[in-house]
Design an enzyme around this catalytic site. Structure first.
Site, PDB file in Angstrom:
ATOM      1  N   ASP A 148       0.840  -1.204   0.000  1.00  0.00           N
ATOM      2  CA  ASP A 148       0.000   0.000   0.000  1.00  0.00           C
ATOM      3  C   ASP A 148       0.872   1.251   0.000  1.00  0.00           C
ATOM      4  O   ASP A 148       0.382   2.375  -0.062  1.00  0.00           O
ATOM      5  CB  ASP A 148      -1.027  -0.011   1.136  1.00  0.00           C
ATOM      6  CG  ASP A 148      -0.395  -0.105   2.519  1.00  0.00           C
ATOM      7  OD1 ASP A 148       0.840  -0.150   2.617  1.00  0.00           O
ATOM      8  OD2 ASP A 148      -1.161  -0.141   3.515  1.00  0.00           O
ATOM      9  N   SER A 149       2.192   1.051   0.032  1.00  0.00           N
ATOM     10  CA  SER A 149       3.121   2.158  -0.206  1.00  0.00           C
ATOM     11  C   SER A 149       2.859   2.776  -1.579  1.00  0.00           C
ATOM     12  O   SER A 149       3.321   3.879  -1.869  1.00  0.00           O
ATOM     13  CB  SER A 149       4.581   1.670  -0.130  1.00  0.00           C
ATOM     14  OG  SER A 149       4.767   0.529  -0.943  1.00  0.00           O
TER      15      SER A 149
ATOM     16  N   ASP B 116      -0.808  -6.217  -0.266  1.00  0.00           N
ATOM     17  CA  ASP B 116      -1.190  -5.552   0.979  1.00  0.00           C
ATOM     18  C   ASP B 116      -2.699  -5.411   1.070  1.00  0.00           C
ATOM     19  O   ASP B 116      -3.354  -5.037   0.094  1.00  0.00           O
ATOM     20  CB  ASP B 116      -0.579  -4.132   1.011  1.00  0.00           C
ATOM     21  CG  ASP B 116       0.484  -3.997   2.066  1.00  0.00           C
ATOM     22  OD1 ASP B 116       0.506  -4.813   3.011  1.00  0.00           O
ATOM     23  OD2 ASP B 116       1.313  -3.075   1.942  1.00  0.00           O
TER      24      ASP B 116
ATOM     25  N   LYS C 214      -1.090  -9.338   3.072  1.00  0.00           N
ATOM     26  CA  LYS C 214      -0.375  -8.827   4.252  1.00  0.00           C
ATOM     27  C   LYS C 214      -1.302  -7.902   5.039  1.00  0.00           C
ATOM     28  O   LYS C 214      -1.975  -7.053   4.451  1.00  0.00           O
ATOM     29  CB  LYS C 214       0.895  -8.070   3.827  1.00  0.00           C
ATOM     30  CG  LYS C 214       1.667  -7.475   5.017  1.00  0.00           C
ATOM     31  CD  LYS C 214       3.080  -7.096   4.666  1.00  0.00           C
ATOM     32  CE  LYS C 214       3.229  -5.771   3.944  1.00  0.00           C
ATOM     33  NZ  LYS C 214       2.670  -4.611   4.656  1.00  0.00           N
TER      34      LYS C 214
ATOM     35  N   GLU D 240      -1.499  -5.477   8.751  1.00  0.00           N
ATOM     36  CA  GLU D 240      -0.708  -4.824   9.791  1.00  0.00           C
ATOM     37  C   GLU D 240      -1.370  -5.021  11.152  1.00  0.00           C
ATOM     38  O   GLU D 240      -2.596  -4.953  11.260  1.00  0.00           O
ATOM     39  CB  GLU D 240      -0.583  -3.319   9.492  1.00  0.00           C
ATOM     40  CG  GLU D 240       0.176  -3.042   8.209  1.00  0.00           C
ATOM     41  CD  GLU D 240       0.366  -1.544   7.961  1.00  0.00           C
ATOM     42  OE1 GLU D 240       0.090  -0.724   8.849  1.00  0.00           O
ATOM     43  OE2 GLU D 240       0.821  -1.209   6.844  1.00  0.00           O
TER      44      GLU D 240
ATOM     45  N   GLU E 272       9.171  -3.960  10.661  1.00  0.00           N
ATOM     46  CA  GLU E 272       9.552  -2.654  10.094  1.00  0.00           C
ATOM     47  C   GLU E 272       9.944  -1.667  11.197  1.00  0.00           C
ATOM     48  O   GLU E 272       9.248  -1.521  12.216  1.00  0.00           O
ATOM     49  CB  GLU E 272       8.381  -2.065   9.278  1.00  0.00           C
ATOM     50  CG  GLU E 272       8.723  -0.686   8.697  1.00  0.00           C
ATOM     51  CD  GLU E 272       7.760  -0.194   7.637  1.00  0.00           C
ATOM     52  OE1 GLU E 272       6.808  -0.908   7.279  1.00  0.00           O
ATOM     53  OE2 GLU E 272       7.978   0.938   7.160  1.00  0.00           O
TER      54      GLU E 272
HETATM   55  O1  KIV Z   1       3.532  -1.035   1.727  1.00  0.00           O
HETATM   56  C1  KIV Z   1       4.685  -1.461   1.685  1.00  0.00           C
HETATM   57  O2  KIV Z   1       5.415  -1.252   0.713  1.00  0.00           O
HETATM   58  C2  KIV Z   1       5.181  -2.213   2.832  1.00  0.00           C
HETATM   59  C3  KIV Z   1       6.636  -2.546   2.885  1.00  0.00           C
HETATM   60  C4  KIV Z   1       7.472  -1.351   2.972  1.00  0.00           C
HETATM   61  C5  KIV Z   1       6.934  -3.537   3.948  1.00  0.00           C
HETATM   62  O3  KIV Z   1       4.426  -2.543   3.680  1.00  0.00           O
END
Ligand code: KIV
Length: 255
Positions: A44-45, A83, A112, A114, A181
């Site tokens: 989600d970056s 994500d 993924k 959090e 992280e």
């Molecule tokens: O969203 C993302 O890119 C991440 C990584 C930096 C671990 O969660």
């Protein structure tokens, strides 16, 4: 390169480090595969590096699915993790399952999430349906407002204990891997030694089972982004700017 599967990734723990990068499109995915990287994360970056937002909070499940489809078309071999964006799993376990199913149908092989104990019911349900889960503890960007920014976590003993407990709890719930992280190297090493599943670090030192970086960051896309943990392997900022300047000049000169 051969297809990287979850069992292959998990079997690397303690023997071979796992390489992972974020990836959001087919063009980069092709290169990620050519380089033999084990896994790509449609993170989600993308809210920050693709959409230009200040944080990751305004990314939707449809946007992640869109980028998963693109990355998957570019590369089949790397294990593809997607994500679960903010707001796609916080309402209920049912909402989380629906969101995860969208990402798996788009081509992801794992999702993924959090957090710690708060995501354990969802983790257990997802893995029971055969959807692999990567957990993410420490500096979890979806908690940016609670943390007051993106500073490292684990600055006090209490915080370190909370992060360790979160890692142990998500493993118990069935998580297949954990991203660590922005935490102290010693804490990351401690967690890595205590869990049986692979740990993937970012800003967490060298003692994790693998490393992940945002692809644009490691390629040096932004000269102004220089966190202490980041090693840049290229200076794309000036390479691209100079190439574009040359192109502009050729256009202007009628060449
Ligand atoms: O969203 C993302 O890119 C991440 C990584 C930096 C671990 O969660």
């Amino acid at each position: 390169m051969m297809k990287v599967t979850l069992p292959k990734l998990k079997s690397k723990k303690g023997t071979e480090k796992i390489s992972m990068v974020t990836c959001y499109d087919a063009s980069f995915a092709r290169l990620v595969e050519k380089a033999g990287i084990d896994s790509m994360l449609v993170g989600d970056s993308l809210g920050m590096v693709i959409k230009g937002d200040e944080n990751t909070l305004n990314v939707s499940i449809e946007e992640v699915a869109h980028h998963v489809r693109a990355a998957r078309k570019g590369a089949q071999d790397p294990f593809l993790i997607a994500d679960m964006p903010f707001g796609s799993y916080q309402s209920s376990v049912e909402q989380g399952i629906e969101s995860a199913v969208k990402l798996i149908k788009a081509g992801a092989e794992a999702v993924k999430v959090e957090g710690g104990s708060e995501v354990c019911p969802l983790i257990s349900k997802l893995v029971s349906f055969g959807i692999p889960v990567v957990a993410h503890v420490g500096l979890t960007p979806q908690y940016v407002h609670e943390f007051g920014g993106f500073a490292k976590r684990g600055k006090s003993e209490k915080e370190c204990k909370f992060i360790l407990d979160s890692a142990l709890t998500v493993e118990k719930a069935g998580a297949d891997m954990i991203v660590l992280e922005g935490i102290p190297e010693t804490l990351a090493a401690d967690i890595t030694g205590k869990v049986k599943i692979p740990t993937i670090g970012i800003g967490a030192g060298n003692d994790t089972d693998g490393q992940v970086l945002v692809i644009y960051d490691l390629l040096g896309m932004n000269a102004d982004f220089n966190p202490s943990f980041l090693k840049k392997y290229l200076d794309l900022d000036s390479l691209v700017t100079n190439a574009l300047k040359e192109y502009k000049k050729d256009v202007v000169d009628g060449k």
